[in-house]
Design an enzyme around this catalytic site. Sequence first.
Site, PDB file in Angstrom:
ATOM      1  N   PHE A  80      34.707   2.035  40.015  1.00  0.00           N
ATOM      2  CA  PHE A  80      35.672   0.955  39.804  1.00  0.00           C
ATOM      3  C   PHE A  80      35.790   0.149  41.089  1.00  0.00           C
ATOM      4  O   PHE A  80      36.021   0.705  42.160  1.00  0.00           O
ATOM      5  CB  PHE A  80      37.052   1.511  39.416  1.00  0.00           C
ATOM      6  CG  PHE A  80      38.024   0.422  39.077  1.00  0.00           C
ATOM      7  CD1 PHE A  80      37.948  -0.245  37.860  1.00  0.00           C
ATOM      8  CD2 PHE A  80      38.991   0.020  39.985  1.00  0.00           C
ATOM      9  CE1 PHE A  80      38.826  -1.280  37.553  1.00  0.00           C
ATOM     10  CE2 PHE A  80      39.871  -1.016  39.694  1.00  0.00           C
ATOM     11  CZ  PHE A  80      39.788  -1.664  38.468  1.00  0.00           C
ATOM     12  N   ASP A  91      33.550   1.381  49.304  1.00  0.00           N
ATOM     13  CA  ASP A  91      34.807   0.892  48.734  1.00  0.00           C
ATOM     14  C   ASP A  91      35.884   1.949  48.970  1.00  0.00           C
ATOM     15  O   ASP A  91      35.935   2.970  48.282  1.00  0.00           O
ATOM     16  CB  ASP A  91      34.617   0.605  47.240  1.00  0.00           C
ATOM     17  CG  ASP A  91      35.904   0.133  46.563  1.00  0.00           C
ATOM     18  OD1 ASP A  91      36.993   0.257  47.161  1.00  0.00           O
ATOM     19  OD2 ASP A  91      35.815  -0.348  45.416  1.00  0.00           O
ATOM     20  N   LYS A 111      45.034  -1.163  48.499  1.00  0.00           N
ATOM     21  CA  LYS A 111      46.071  -0.241  48.008  1.00  0.00           C
ATOM     22  C   LYS A 111      47.046   0.270  49.083  1.00  0.00           C
ATOM     23  O   LYS A 111      48.040  -0.389  49.362  1.00  0.00           O
ATOM     24  CB  LYS A 111      45.409   0.914  47.242  1.00  0.00           C
ATOM     25  CG  LYS A 111      44.821   0.447  45.899  1.00  0.00           C
ATOM     26  CD  LYS A 111      44.657   1.578  44.909  1.00  0.00           C
ATOM     27  CE  LYS A 111      44.368   1.062  43.506  1.00  0.00           C
ATOM     28  NZ  LYS A 111      42.955   0.959  43.170  1.00  0.00           N
TER      29      LYS A 111
HETATM   30  C1  PLP Z   1      42.211  -0.236  42.672  1.00  0.00           C
HETATM   31  C2  PLP Z   1      40.804  -0.345  43.130  1.00  0.00           C
HETATM   32  C3  PLP Z   1      40.178  -1.594  43.271  1.00  0.00           C
HETATM   33  C4  PLP Z   1      40.842  -2.892  42.851  1.00  0.00           C
HETATM   34  O1  PLP Z   1      41.936  -3.193  43.633  1.00  0.00           O
HETATM   35  P1  PLP Z   1      42.957  -4.362  43.135  1.00  0.00           P
HETATM   36  O2  PLP Z   1      43.928  -4.447  44.276  1.00  0.00           O
HETATM   37  O3  PLP Z   1      43.553  -3.902  41.866  1.00  0.00           O
HETATM   38  O4  PLP Z   1      42.149  -5.586  42.974  1.00  0.00           O
HETATM   39  C5  PLP Z   1      38.909  -1.627  43.781  1.00  0.00           C
HETATM   40  N1  PLP Z   1      38.265  -0.499  44.128  1.00  0.00           N
HETATM   41  C6  PLP Z   1      38.825   0.717  44.004  1.00  0.00           C
HETATM   42  C7  PLP Z   1      38.059   1.912  44.433  1.00  0.00           C
HETATM   43  C8  PLP Z   1      40.105   0.838  43.489  1.00  0.00           C
HETATM   44  O5  PLP Z   1      40.645   2.047  43.331  1.00  0.00           O
END
Ligand code: PLP
Length: 404
Positions: A139, A224, A253
């Site tokens: 994700f 990420d 986050k």
């Molecule tokens: C939550 C998340 C995202 C997206 O972040 P947003 O602030 O919702 O755009 C991207 N990568 C990872 C691994 C995430 O957990």
Amino acid sequence: MSHTPVTRALFDEVMMPNYAPAPVIPVRGKGSRIWDQNEKEYIDFAGGIAVTSVGHSHPKLVATLKEQGEKLWHIANVMTNEPALRLAKKLTDATFADKVYFANSGGEANEAAFKLARRYAVDNFGEQKNEIIAFEQAFHGRTLFTVSVGGQPKYSAGFGPALEGITHLPYNDIAALEAAVSDKTCAIVMEPLQGEGGIIKSDPAFIQRARELCDEHDALLVIDEVQTGAGRLGTLYAYQQTNILPDILTTAKGLGNGFPVAAMLTTERVSKSLGVGTHGSTYGGNPLACSIAEAVIDIVNTPEVLAGVNAKFERFKAGLDAINARVPFCEEVRGKGLLIGCALNETYKGQAGKFLGAAQARGLLVLIAGPNVIRMAPSLLIPDADIDAGLAILEAAVRDIVEA
Ligand SMILES: *Cc1c(COP(=O)(O)O)cnc(C)c1O
């Protein structure tokens, strides 16, 4: 001012139907506790999806918000500002990175990362080098580029053609990675632990091999850390528990504790491909957001807090294993630091949402990571007493389902 009563029913009337929020509306929080409109109290193991890293209404963050709020909120990137520079210095001092780009969300930081990876390859090696290797269940956000790189087809379905040049491989499969990487690969993109995908740890040998393959093929390793970063896994960034360095890292986050802020970190060499005018954001790096993120880093990036994260993992793990021994409901308690998953056993597969609902009804907020995993991502500062009290509620909720 109108006097429309603010109820959950109003959501269905005025909000887009893309979310399905709980029946109750939280109105305030303190530390790892939240209260709803009816003054019902909840213990917060959800952390706003791994966001409220130091808990609700942390006094230092409230003070920072007020102080910077009275000084300067926004000036746009035609000028720089003190909080952004201080935060960038802290992030580069604490990591592999030499350079920082600020954004407002994880998806935006990843969008910048993927654009930079392609641009760097095109600048240095030519147009043909544009392929991105990513992983199933990954994700990376909800923009069109990030859902295309993400490995969950349900998020890209129905929005027309996804971006091209992206290959998805099984996570932790070294042979598949070796077979797929070529001189056309510009980047390998991975989470160090798949969060949304079900709390799946990466194999150290897999990350190591990805690094080597990137080096052999002049590709960039993009990590990420939107969910795993800002201390969540017990080091400021999760890559610091491996022996590799990324070329690009994204963080969001937990970085802002709920104030929207994100960053993309990279090396001097790679940063050159994002020259003046190539990319930008109106809000990215605004003084208000950066002052708060700076305060979060100051709180989190200490040996005591990071060691506490690892100790609290052990407390969760022991407590969850004990519940599971008394009332079997999961096949594995897994994760790292304060990103914890209970993978439901055969009997309850597909029912994670039901456990979430039962916990919520009893006053505990948890998350799910897909239909088979109950996920917990509380504040890194959650008191042990709140962990124990929350686990007691969880056990009662599990019994509601198992003994029904
Ligand atoms: C939550 C998340 C995202 C997206 O972040 P947003 O602030 O919702 O755009 C991207 N990568 C990872 C691994 C995430 O957990």
